[in-house]
Structure formats: C-alpha cells, structure tokens
Design an enzyme around this catalytic site. Sequence first.
Site, PDB file in Angstrom:
ATOM      1  N   HIS A 105      49.494  49.781  48.910  1.00  0.00           N
ATOM      2  CA  HIS A 105      48.136  49.075  49.537  1.00  0.00           C
ATOM      3  C   HIS A 105      48.275  48.721  50.635  1.00  0.00           C
ATOM      4  O   HIS A 105      49.729  48.437  51.114  1.00  0.00           O
ATOM      5  CB  HIS A 105      48.521  47.295  48.246  1.00  0.00           C
ATOM      6  CG  HIS A 105      48.826  47.842  46.402  1.00  0.00           C
ATOM      7  ND1 HIS A 105      49.572  47.968  46.040  1.00  0.00           N
ATOM      8  CD2 HIS A 105      47.837  47.624  45.971  1.00  0.00           C
ATOM      9  CE1 HIS A 105      49.739  48.396  44.815  1.00  0.00           C
ATOM     10  NE2 HIS A 105      48.563  47.752  44.714  1.00  0.00           N
ATOM     11  N   ASP A 164      51.063  46.117  51.271  1.00  0.00           N
ATOM     12  CA  ASP A 164      52.204  46.462  51.032  1.00  0.00           C
ATOM     13  C   ASP A 164      52.868  46.417  52.404  1.00  0.00           C
ATOM     14  O   ASP A 164      53.691  45.890  52.437  1.00  0.00           O
ATOM     15  CB  ASP A 164      52.729  47.500  50.538  1.00  0.00           C
ATOM     16  CG  ASP A 164      52.097  47.606  48.879  1.00  0.00           C
ATOM     17  OD1 ASP A 164      51.590  46.605  48.380  1.00  0.00           O
ATOM     18  OD2 ASP A 164      51.882  49.001  48.474  1.00  0.00           O
TER      19      ASP A 164
HETATM   20  C1  XLS Z   1      49.484  47.289  38.160  1.00  0.00           C
HETATM   21  C2  XLS Z   1      49.172  48.486  38.852  1.00  0.00           C
HETATM   22  C3  XLS Z   1      49.208  48.589  40.481  1.00  0.00           C
HETATM   23  C4  XLS Z   1      48.011  49.524  40.773  1.00  0.00           C
HETATM   24  C5  XLS Z   1      47.620  49.659  42.313  1.00  0.00           C
HETATM   25  O1  XLS Z   1      49.781  47.476  37.347  1.00  0.00           O
HETATM   26  O2  XLS Z   1      49.867  49.599  38.508  1.00  0.00           O
HETATM   27  O3  XLS Z   1      50.195  49.013  40.608  1.00  0.00           O
HETATM   28  O4  XLS Z   1      48.718  50.637  40.438  1.00  0.00           O
HETATM   29  O5  XLS Z   1      47.054  48.512  42.681  1.00  0.00           O
END
Ligand code: XLS
EC number: 5.3.1.5
Length: 447
Positions: free
Chosen positions: A102, A105
């Site tokens: 993201h 991140d």
């Molecule tokens: C949350 C999601 C997230 C997505 C990416 O539950 O799995 O991690 O994969 O934003």
Amino acid sequence: MSEYYDFNKMEYIGNQKGLKAGDGFHYYNPGELIQGKKMSEWLKFSVAYWHTMDQRLVDPFGDGTAQRPWDKFEDPMEQALAKVDYMFEFLDKMNVEYFAFHDRDLAPEGKTLRETNANLDKVVDKIVEKMQETGKKVLWNTSSLFTNPRFVAGGATAPFADIVAYSAAQIKHSLEIAKRVNSMNYVFWGGREGYESLLNTDMKLEQEHIAKFFHMAKDYANEIGYTGQFLLEPKPKEPTSHQYDTDAATTIAFLKTYGLEKDFKLNLEGNHAYLAGHTYEHEVRVARDAGLLGSLDANMGDKLIGWDIDEFPNDIYEATLVMYEMLKNGGLATGGLNFDAKPRRQSFTMEDLFLAHTAGMDTYAAGLRVAAKLLEDRVFDSVIEDRYSSFKSGIGADFENDKVTFKELEDYVIDKPQSELIAATKSGHLEQLKSTLNNYIFTVLGK
Ligand code: XLS
Ligand code: NI
Ligand code: NI
C-alpha cells in the site's frame, strides 16, 4: 547485496524424513516443471510489505510483540528507507520474485498530501533502484483509504465530498507509482467502503460514487499509459459490518451493474472467504466461472476466531483445491499468490518470519503437486462428467439444446411413477471421493 539477516537462502531440499521445517523447501522447487510450466511460474509468490515489514503483531487486545532489526531506526523516514534494504534482502533469501504494498506501508504521512507524496516518492525512488539491481517485481500496489481518521466513514464512498476528492488524489498518485514500478496489477480493497447502519446511509448513492470513482481511475490509468490489471478484493465485513464487495458473486454483480467487468478482475483472499461463509475454493470457482479470476491473497482464517487473522496458509486440503481451480483456469495471467499473512503473535522473532513464509510456500507448492495429479488422472472430471451424463441424450439433450418447452417437460414426467424417478438419481459417493482426495494427498506428497 549487504547481509542483514543471519539466514541462508531458502533452497529446495526435498521431503526426506527427518528434515525439519525451515531447513529449506520440501515441496517448492522453483525450476521443476509441473504440467509443462515451472513451479515458479504457476506460483508467483509475493511478500506483503504491510505484514512482513510493518506488522507489529498486534491483536484487538494487545500491543505489538514483533522484534525486528529495523526497530533501531528512530527517525520514521530513516526507518522507511532502511526497510527497503531489509525487504529486498528478505525477497532474495526467501527466493521470492514479487512483493506488494500500500502507499502508506512505505513512508510516513506529512502535513499535506503534497508532503506525504514527497515522502513516498523518496522511498519509491529507492525501490525502483533496488528493483533494477535485483530484478524483483511488484505483483500489485494499492492505496490505503482506511487507516487515517479522515477515512472514518470511507474513502470513495465517504459521505463527505472533500474526502472523496482526497481519495481520488491519493489513488491518482498510487497509479503513477504503479506505472513507475511496473506493477502487474493494481488492487482496490474497499477498506471502509461499506456501512454500519442504513439509518444514516444512502447505499445506492455510495455505490454509484465508487463506481464512478473506478471509471475515473481506469481513465487516468489509460491517460498515463499504465496497463496493469485492475483487481477488486472482496470481503464481507470488518471493518464495516456490511462491506460493499461482500464476496466474489456480489462483486461480479457490482462490476456488471456499473459496466466495469471489462476493466476489473478479482483478488481473492482465503480468510475473507471464511468470513463470507464460503470456502476459499468456492470463491475462486465463482471468479473462474465468470472469467474474472485475477489473483490470490494466499492466507487462511481460523474456524474458531471470527475475524481476519491473516494466518499463513498451512491447510493442505484448501491449498490443493485452490490450486486445482488455478490449474483449471490455466494459471493466473498477471496474478500471483500474495501472502497477505502474518506470523502468530507469539511467533515474534525474525526467524519466524522466514519460517512462516517457507510454510506458506511449501503448502501451496504441495497443493499444486497434488492438484496437478488429480487433474492428470481426471479424478473429479470423470465423476462430474458421469454425474451430468443424462444431459447428453434424450430429454436431457433436448433441454440442453433449447428444444423443449415447459409443457413438453411436463408431458415427459407427468405419468412417470415415483420408482422410475428415483431410479433416475445416482449416489454422489462423497465419502469415497473425499477419501480418494486423502489418498492423492498422501501418495503424491509421500513420494
Ligand atoms: C484486508 C485486506 C487488505 C488488502 C489490501 O483485510 O486483505 O490487506 O489485501 O488492502
Ligand atoms: Ni488481502
Ligand atoms: Ni484481509
């Protein structure tokens, strides 16, 4: 490359008795051919930046327990830049080609979006350099429209125009990053795109907003020449009680309602399937049947805990059936297997991070091996063919070929005695099939 971790590179060592988990891969042999294609091509494993680099191993009742070598950097930007080195070293040691992230991140937010973008770009510059140096690739990137308090009521579906504008600007920058790092896919997981109560929500308006937003995102990607595959990631609940992208079927209906099905496919997560009351393989099948299977967030849930615990996959049955769907799909095109997963809270050491990824990779590699054999032997195919064989001739073929009306179907059955109808049914032999599946797992992996 500098040495950050005191671990050897993970290599394939086979599954001889007595070898401990973590000594190497027991089932993942990147160069080995399965159905004519290298395992590393079927299984495009990806490390999730938000878990592996950022996750502190918190749970709803406790602070983080993770112990990481980069904790020593106190300045947030300095730490963000250092983590890039650790990440690339981790990918190298794990023998993983891809990673996913993201925007948030990677770098801390500034006082304005302009400052935030500047922080982010500095880290992305370093990532681009490292990618060129190592050949590692980005499976997908995405934007976090859910962590910051401004997204309290959603991003693209927020009831506040300023927040929708901010969300658009944030995604715009993320798409520019996608182009820079040449991301294979761009993911939208609707973090807070859903609602808590209809008492204060215009559900239709919110869905129209997010559909418009997706069209604008695609237009912008076209404008800048970013050609990665767009993916939506379904999840039924958490954080909101009604996430709009509830499950694969709901998400496909949404895409079709708003004319987005040509531009999007699905990224399906194991734990989200559980939360939706489905199996993982069900979700993958629904997407495959619709021609919209994009990528996998390879993790698992816990039958006894009701939230998204993002456990590293270790369930060989699930992995086998998901890999079966993947093989039936002819692979995942631009998709891969992203470990949207973290070690348990009590597995707080750096070593656990390596072990957890090894376990996840071996589970899916083992699943792939079993699935390939099941396909080759047509185990399920022949059962299913036989089960539907009455549609090959007679009244069944007429029905199949649109040659009968309701009236003619009635004529066909109206005087048939119950005994003949019962004789037209067959046992499903499910116990035998499940035991055959067990035998395949034991024999293929026992070799
Ligand atoms: C949350 C999601 C997230 C997505 C990416 O539950 O799995 O991690 O994969 O934003
Ligand atoms: Ni996910
Ligand atoms: Ni998730």
